[in-house]
Design an enzyme around this catalytic site. Sequence first.
Site, PDB file in Angstrom:
ATOM      1  N   LYS A  61       0.832  -1.211   0.000  1.00  0.00           N
ATOM      2  CA  LYS A  61       0.000   0.000   0.000  1.00  0.00           C
ATOM      3  C   LYS A  61       0.869   1.265   0.000  1.00  0.00           C
ATOM      4  O   LYS A  61       2.077   1.207   0.265  1.00  0.00           O
ATOM      5  CB  LYS A  61      -0.924  -0.035   1.222  1.00  0.00           C
ATOM      6  N   TYR A 116     -12.161  -1.608  -4.133  1.00  0.00           N
ATOM      7  CA  TYR A 116     -12.713  -1.901  -2.804  1.00  0.00           C
ATOM      8  C   TYR A 116     -14.242  -1.821  -2.778  1.00  0.00           C
ATOM      9  O   TYR A 116     -14.815  -1.596  -1.714  1.00  0.00           O
ATOM     10  CB  TYR A 116     -12.133  -0.934  -1.774  1.00  0.00           C
ATOM     11  N   ASN A 142      -1.983  -0.014   6.689  1.00  0.00           N
ATOM     12  CA  ASN A 142      -1.527  -1.314   7.206  1.00  0.00           C
ATOM     13  C   ASN A 142      -0.619  -2.064   6.222  1.00  0.00           C
ATOM     14  O   ASN A 142      -0.579  -3.284   6.209  1.00  0.00           O
ATOM     15  CB  ASN A 142      -2.704  -2.159   7.702  1.00  0.00           C
ATOM     16  N   HIS A 160      -2.161  -5.314   1.311  1.00  0.00           N
ATOM     17  CA  HIS A 160      -3.471  -5.935   1.106  1.00  0.00           C
ATOM     18  C   HIS A 160      -3.219  -7.341   0.583  1.00  0.00           C
ATOM     19  O   HIS A 160      -2.260  -7.566  -0.144  1.00  0.00           O
ATOM     20  CB  HIS A 160      -4.284  -5.154   0.059  1.00  0.00           C
ATOM     21  N   GLU A 216      -9.384  -9.909  -8.214  1.00  0.00           N
ATOM     22  CA  GLU A 216      -8.403  -8.876  -7.862  1.00  0.00           C
ATOM     23  C   GLU A 216      -7.174  -8.930  -8.771  1.00  0.00           C
ATOM     24  O   GLU A 216      -6.636  -7.887  -9.153  1.00  0.00           O
ATOM     25  CB  GLU A 216      -7.997  -9.020  -6.391  1.00  0.00           C
TER      26      GLU A 216
HETATM   27  P1  CMP Z   1      -7.368  -4.678   3.252  1.00  0.00           P
HETATM   28  O1  CMP Z   1      -6.829  -6.050   3.451  1.00  0.00           O
HETATM   29  O2  CMP Z   1      -6.777  -3.848   2.186  1.00  0.00           O
HETATM   30  O3  CMP Z   1      -8.954  -4.768   2.991  1.00  0.00           O
HETATM   31  C1  CMP Z   1      -9.844  -3.740   3.335  1.00  0.00           C
HETATM   32  C2  CMP Z   1      -9.185  -2.656   4.093  1.00  0.00           C
HETATM   33  O4  CMP Z   1     -10.048  -1.805   4.796  1.00  0.00           O
HETATM   34  C3  CMP Z   1      -8.311  -3.264   5.186  1.00  0.00           C
HETATM   35  O5  CMP Z   1      -7.206  -3.894   4.613  1.00  0.00           O
HETATM   36  C4  CMP Z   1      -8.013  -2.067   6.033  1.00  0.00           C
HETATM   37  O6  CMP Z   1      -6.905  -1.313   5.563  1.00  0.00           O
HETATM   38  C5  CMP Z   1      -9.281  -1.247   5.850  1.00  0.00           C
HETATM   39  N1  CMP Z   1     -10.065  -1.265   7.080  1.00  0.00           N
HETATM   40  C6  CMP Z   1     -10.689  -2.314   7.620  1.00  0.00           C
HETATM   41  N2  CMP Z   1     -11.343  -1.949   8.735  1.00  0.00           N
HETATM   42  C7  CMP Z   1     -11.080  -0.636   8.909  1.00  0.00           C
HETATM   43  C8  CMP Z   1     -11.466   0.315   9.874  1.00  0.00           C
HETATM   44  N3  CMP Z   1     -12.249  -0.016  10.890  1.00  0.00           N
HETATM   45  N4  CMP Z   1     -11.018   1.574   9.711  1.00  0.00           N
HETATM   46  C9  CMP Z   1     -10.240   1.910   8.670  1.00  0.00           C
HETATM   47  N5  CMP Z   1      -9.852   1.047   7.710  1.00  0.00           N
HETATM   48  C10 CMP Z   1     -10.263  -0.214   7.835  1.00  0.00           C
END
Ligand code: CMP
Length: 138
Positions: free
Chosen positions: A9, A49, A112, A115, A126
């Site tokens: 990311k 998303y 984070n 993904h 995807e």
């Molecule tokens: P990802 O695996 O990319 O899939 C969906 C993303 O939504 C997840 O990682 C997080 O980065 C994001 N996400 C999930 N829950 C939350 C939350 N409560 N607040 C902000 N971002 C979130």
Amino acid sequence: MEQTLSIIKPDGVANSHIGDIIKQFESSGLKIVAMKMIHLSKKEARGFYSVHKARPFFDSLTDFMSSGPAIAIVLEGEDAIARNRELMGATDPKDAAGGTIRSNFATDKEKNAVHGSDASETAVLEIAYFFSKLEIVG
Ligand code: CMP
């Protein structure tokens, strides 16, 4: 053999963790069979998303995902989807097991670092979002 989509990311790229994260993929035995740098538009991030479009964090997540360059990667191996998810750790780095990518490099639930596809149907969709068949080696 299974394939899964990984994205390093924008926070992982901005914090210079591309090499560290790829090292963890390769050390775990997962093979990189396609890779490219991308900078998603807001519209493309919303498309990727779309399953989360009703979530309260959707706007913020798609702002973040379109905020800078990211790396899209296709990983291949036996049980690649589950192995990649184990390697990534929990969504929230506070809950991620030690040594996982998110424990090592993520800042919070949104920033984070990576993904990863969560199931075989989503992995197919995807991967096709970013790569044509010709761009995947193997
Ligand atoms: P990802 O695996 O990319 O899939 C969906 C993303 O939504 C997840 O990682 C997080 O980065 C994001 N996400 C999930 N829950 C939350 C939350 N409560 N607040 C902000 N971002 C979130």
